[in-house]
Design a protein around this motif. Sequence first.
Motif, PDB file in Angstrom:
ATOM      1  N   ASP A 102     -12.366   0.439  17.634  1.00 25.86           N
ATOM      2  CA  ASP A 102     -11.610   1.689  17.832  1.00 25.86           C
ATOM      3  C   ASP A 102     -10.623   1.525  18.983  1.00 25.86           C
ATOM      4  O   ASP A 102     -10.805   0.699  19.882  1.00 25.86           O
ATOM      5  CB  ASP A 102     -12.569   2.845  18.128  1.00 25.86           C
ATOM      6  CG  ASP A 102     -13.540   3.101  16.985  1.00 25.86           C
ATOM      7  OD1 ASP A 102     -13.088   3.100  15.821  1.00 25.86           O
ATOM      8  OD2 ASP A 102     -14.753   3.251  17.259  1.00 25.86           O
ATOM      9  N   GLY A 103      -9.578   2.320  18.929  1.00 23.93           N
ATOM     10  CA  GLY A 103      -8.627   2.374  20.024  1.00 23.93           C
ATOM     11  C   GLY A 103      -7.663   1.216  20.086  1.00 23.93           C
ATOM     12  O   GLY A 103      -7.053   0.982  21.140  1.00 23.93           O
ATOM     13  N   ILE A 104      -7.467   0.496  19.012  1.00 23.60           N
ATOM     14  CA  ILE A 104      -6.537  -0.629  18.990  1.00 23.60           C
ATOM     15  C   ILE A 104      -5.345  -0.240  18.116  1.00 23.60           C
ATOM     16  O   ILE A 104      -5.495   0.037  16.922  1.00 23.60           O
ATOM     17  CB  ILE A 104      -7.199  -1.907  18.451  1.00 23.60           C
ATOM     18  CG1 ILE A 104      -8.442  -2.256  19.279  1.00 23.60           C
ATOM     19  CG2 ILE A 104      -6.215  -3.065  18.464  1.00 23.60           C
ATOM     20  CD1 ILE A 104      -8.157  -2.524  20.727  1.00 23.60           C
ATOM     21  N   ASP A 105      -4.172  -0.210  18.711  1.00 21.41           N
ATOM     22  CA  ASP A 105      -2.959   0.134  17.965  1.00 21.41           C
ATOM     23  C   ASP A 105      -2.281  -1.118  17.438  1.00 21.41           C
ATOM     24  O   ASP A 105      -2.445  -2.216  17.974  1.00 21.41           O
ATOM     25  CB  ASP A 105      -1.989   0.898  18.869  1.00 21.41           C
ATOM     26  CG  ASP A 105      -2.579   2.202  19.379  1.00 21.41           C
ATOM     27  OD1 ASP A 105      -3.400   2.803  18.640  1.00 21.41           O
ATOM     28  OD2 ASP A 105      -2.260   2.595  20.527  1.00 21.41           O
ATOM     29  N   ASN A 106      -1.494  -0.909  16.393  1.00 25.35           N
ATOM     30  CA  ASN A 106      -0.673  -1.983  15.817  1.00 25.35           C
ATOM     31  C   ASN A 106      -1.518  -3.193  15.417  1.00 25.35           C
ATOM     32  O   ASN A 106      -1.177  -4.342  15.714  1.00 25.35           O
ATOM     33  CB  ASN A 106       0.421  -2.412  16.794  1.00 25.35           C
ATOM     34  CG  ASN A 106       1.344  -1.264  17.170  1.00 25.35           C
ATOM     35  OD1 ASN A 106       1.680  -0.435  16.313  1.00 25.35           O
ATOM     36  ND2 ASN A 106       1.743  -1.213  18.433  1.00 25.35           N
ATOM     37  N   LEU A 107      -2.634  -2.932  14.749  1.00 27.72           N
ATOM     38  CA  LEU A 107      -3.447  -4.040  14.250  1.00 27.72           C
ATOM     39  C   LEU A 107      -2.702  -4.788  13.142  1.00 27.72           C
ATOM     40  O   LEU A 107      -2.027  -4.187  12.308  1.00 27.72           O
ATOM     41  CB  LEU A 107      -4.770  -3.521  13.688  1.00 27.72           C
ATOM     42  CG  LEU A 107      -5.840  -3.109  14.701  1.00 27.72           C
ATOM     43  CD1 LEU A 107      -7.041  -2.507  13.989  1.00 27.72           C
ATOM     44  CD2 LEU A 107      -6.255  -4.300  15.531  1.00 27.72           C
ATOM     45  N   THR A 108      -2.832  -6.105  13.137  1.00 31.20           N
ATOM     46  CA  THR A 108      -2.252  -6.924  12.073  1.00 31.20           C
ATOM     47  C   THR A 108      -3.305  -7.107  10.987  1.00 31.20           C
ATOM     48  O   THR A 108      -4.375  -7.682  11.228  1.00 31.20           O
ATOM     49  CB  THR A 108      -1.825  -8.301  12.610  1.00 31.20           C
ATOM     50  OG1 THR A 108      -0.859  -8.117  13.645  1.00 31.20           O
ATOM     51  CG2 THR A 108      -1.224  -9.142  11.510  1.00 31.20           C
ATOM     52  N   VAL A 109      -3.008  -6.601   9.796  1.00 25.65           N
ATOM     53  CA  VAL A 109      -3.951  -6.648   8.679  1.00 25.65           C
ATOM     54  C   VAL A 109      -3.622  -7.859   7.803  1.00 25.65           C
ATOM     55  O   VAL A 109      -2.453  -8.124   7.500  1.00 25.65           O
ATOM     56  CB  VAL A 109      -3.896  -5.353   7.850  1.00 25.65           C
ATOM     57  CG1 VAL A 109      -4.874  -5.422   6.675  1.00 25.65           C
ATOM     58  CG2 VAL A 109      -4.210  -4.151   8.743  1.00 25.65           C
ATOM     59  N   ALA A 110      -4.664  -8.584   7.404  1.00 19.01           N
ATOM     60  CA  ALA A 110      -4.462  -9.766   6.568  1.00 19.01           C
ATOM     61  C   ALA A 110      -4.051  -9.368   5.163  1.00 19.01           C
ATOM     62  O   ALA A 110      -4.460  -8.328   4.640  1.00 19.01           O
ATOM     63  CB  ALA A 110      -5.744 -10.588   6.527  1.00 19.01           C
ATOM     64  N   LYS A 111      -3.233 -10.215   4.556  1.00 21.19           N
ATOM     65  CA  LYS A 111      -2.822 -10.014   3.167  1.00 21.19           C
ATOM     66  C   LYS A 111      -3.888 -10.643   2.271  1.00 21.19           C
ATOM     67  O   LYS A 111      -4.259 -11.799   2.438  1.00 21.19           O
ATOM     68  CB  LYS A 111      -1.478 -10.682   2.926  1.00 21.19           C
ATOM     69  CG  LYS A 111      -0.898 -10.441   1.528  1.00 21.19           C
ATOM     70  CD  LYS A 111       0.343 -11.285   1.294  1.00 21.19           C
ATOM     71  CE  LYS A 111       1.431 -10.935   2.284  1.00 21.19           C
ATOM     72  NZ  LYS A 111       2.681 -11.706   1.994  1.00 21.19           N
ATOM     73  N   LEU A 112      -4.397  -9.841   1.307  1.00 18.92           N
ATOM     74  CA  LEU A 112      -5.474 -10.304   0.431  1.00 18.92           C
ATOM     75  C   LEU A 112      -4.915 -10.848  -0.871  1.00 18.92           C
ATOM     76  O   LEU A 112      -3.951 -10.309  -1.424  1.00 18.92           O
ATOM     77  CB  LEU A 112      -6.453  -9.169   0.143  1.00 18.92           C
ATOM     78  CG  LEU A 112      -7.078  -8.505   1.391  1.00 18.92           C
ATOM     79  CD1 LEU A 112      -8.043  -7.397   0.981  1.00 18.92           C
ATOM     80  CD2 LEU A 112      -7.797  -9.539   2.236  1.00 18.92           C
ATOM     81  N   GLY A 113      -5.519 -11.948  -1.369  1.00 23.37           N
ATOM     82  CA  GLY A 113      -5.075 -12.577  -2.599  1.00 23.37           C
ATOM     83  C   GLY A 113      -6.011 -12.293  -3.753  1.00 23.37           C
ATOM     84  O   GLY A 113      -6.790 -11.334  -3.738  1.00 23.37           O
ATOM     85  N   ASP A 114      -5.953 -13.159  -4.766  1.00 21.80           N
ATOM     86  CA  ASP A 114      -6.765 -13.020  -5.974  1.00 21.80           C
ATOM     87  C   ASP A 114      -7.470 -14.357  -6.203  1.00 21.80           C
ATOM     88  O   ASP A 114      -6.838 -15.353  -6.564  1.00 21.80           O
ATOM     89  CB  ASP A 114      -5.879 -12.660  -7.162  1.00 21.80           C
ATOM     90  CG  ASP A 114      -6.685 -12.372  -8.421  1.00 21.80           C
ATOM     91  OD1 ASP A 114      -7.922 -12.563  -8.394  1.00 21.80           O
ATOM     92  OD2 ASP A 114      -6.087 -11.982  -9.437  1.00 21.80           O
ATOM     93  N   SER A 115      -8.776 -14.384  -5.994  1.00 17.96           N
ATOM     94  CA  SER A 115      -9.506 -15.638  -6.125  1.00 17.96           C
ATOM     95  C   SER A 115      -9.657 -16.098  -7.565  1.00 17.96           C
ATOM     96  O   SER A 115      -9.997 -17.260  -7.806  1.00 17.96           O
ATOM     97  CB  SER A 115     -10.897 -15.503  -5.473  1.00 17.96           C
ATOM     98  OG  SER A 115     -11.627 -14.430  -6.048  1.00 17.96           O
ATOM     99  N   SER A 116      -9.405 -15.220  -8.514  1.00 17.88           N
ATOM    100  CA  SER A 116      -9.496 -15.646  -9.913  1.00 17.88           C
ATOM    101  C   SER A 116      -8.324 -16.528 -10.323  1.00 17.88           C
ATOM    102  O   SER A 116      -8.367 -17.160 -11.377  1.00 17.88           O
ATOM    103  CB  SER A 116      -9.565 -14.422 -10.838  1.00 17.88           C
ATOM    104  OG  SER A 116      -8.353 -13.675 -10.770  1.00 17.88           O
ATOM    105  N   LYS A 117      -7.298 -16.593  -9.488  1.00 20.10           N
ATOM    106  CA  LYS A 117      -6.105 -17.375  -9.840  1.00 20.10           C
ATOM    107  C   LYS A 117      -6.007 -18.680  -9.043  1.00 20.10           C
ATOM    108  O   LYS A 117      -4.990 -19.360  -9.124  1.00 20.10           O
ATOM    109  CB  LYS A 117      -4.855 -16.538  -9.580  1.00 20.10           C
ATOM    110  CG  LYS A 117      -4.759 -15.293 -10.457  1.00 20.10           C
ATOM    111  CD  LYS A 117      -3.488 -14.505 -10.155  1.00 20.10           C
ATOM    112  CE  LYS A 117      -3.406 -13.262 -11.028  1.00 20.10           C
ATOM    113  NZ  LYS A 117      -2.177 -12.474 -10.765  1.00 20.10           N
TER     114      LYS A 117
END
Length: 507
Positions: free
Chosen positions: A293-308
């Motif tokens: 909590d309390g963390i601004d501007n978090l960098t979120v990971a880009k999620l892929g597709d493991s079936s490919k």
Amino acid sequence: MTGADNNGSQPSPRRSTGDSAPGALDQAPRLGPRPNAHPAVPEQTTAVFGRPDGVDGAFAPPDVARARPVQPVIADPDPVLQEAFSRPEGADTLQRDPDSRFGVEESIPEPADPWRDPDAAAALSAPAVDTPIPPPPTTPGPKLGVTEVLFDRKVSAKALTVLAVIALVIGLAGGLIGRLTAEVSSPLHSDTVSLSGSDDDNEAEPRSQVARVAQAVEKSVVMIDVRLADGGGTGSGVVIDKEGYIVTNNHVISMAANDRSAKLEVVFSDRTRVPARIVGRDIRTDLAVLKVDGIDNLTVAKLGDSSKIQIGEEVVAFGAPLGLDQTVTSGIVSAEGRAVPLRPDETSDTDAVIDAIQTDAAINPGNSGGPLVDDQGRVIGINTAGLAPGGGSIGLGFAIPVNEFLPIAQALIKDGRVVHAQIGVNASSVRNDRVLGAQVRNVVEGSPAARAGIREGDVITKFGDRVIEDADELTVAVRTSEIGAQVPFEYWRDGRTFDATITPAAD
């Protein structure tokens, strides 16, 4: 007094008789000689040692000696006895050397050499060389000068002066040239030199695909630090939502979940430390979700597709192996669909079988929970385990596919728990010349397996689209199936293979 007679016998004491004249002594009778009891002398001995016939004295006349019969001759001794009992050749005594060998001629030692015998007594001998007669003493001559010593009186004093002047001129010229040369050369040390690196304007630009992926993903990767009163551990995680949700492995935070006194912190790429809370965890899939909590501007990971994903495609693993945060390793996808069991130990209560992506990117303790990303920087898995018999990476790492951890993370964020599919059997691996698969050990009454007609001893060889070769693969196949949807499967019984369908239920 009595005296001895001529024969050496003692006379008897004299005594008086009546018939003897007054004052006369009467002799006692003599004893006769003792009988000779010697044995007769043999004729051979008499012939050798006796007197010749007609000879009474000690020596016989010459004519008698010549007329004596031929005397017996003593034969030569036996050679063996002569060798055994005679004196050694050249010896004055019968004693023999106890170390000598019978029948072997003994070499006569050479005369002693006093020069080679350290124990020889000192002795004088003739000198090796005659002592020369010393020459008569000579009287000292006149002292030699410089010219005589150096030039054997062949150079005059004037020539020596000229040579000295020429040498002086040459020395002065050499010193002047050396001085001028030293002033032209630069000094070894200088305070005007300034070193600098490259002035390329594109230094910040990544120069490889791995570098581009690292720059795109590094801020979304965190290190998870668990501290206890008597120890702790580190792991990794990845931010999956801007609200502060972070996904990791259950075995990373298992000690913190079971010990209320544990301190759980998340360390971001800029070394910012913040406390974290456990949203939920699942020991059956080894997944957990944390929240900061309390963390601004978090960098979120880009999620892929493991079936490919494709076998051989390049991947990059992020994490904090051995506590070394912001570590990046690269490799390829070497296999997929590996059923990898994870058993409980003293630091974790995880009891799972994961359907893993296999990679040769180095994964070591501390990488657990970090993301495995493709060459576009998209997360395709969560690094979970490494096969390291010797204690280090050997190029066999395993990650939970993103398509499996996303629904688990969603359920943990929503409800804090996860519901899994099950069919109500316990199985063990079987491998022999007749069948290969998961053999059913017991069936729960009223379970989906019981309704599908499965019996103890049956061997399940296929479940859905997945070929089953051991019990771990059956566990993965059942857990990843849809609850309430029919699934075709094959099983072996008494040498025959049967097809059937089953509907997994919630656990």
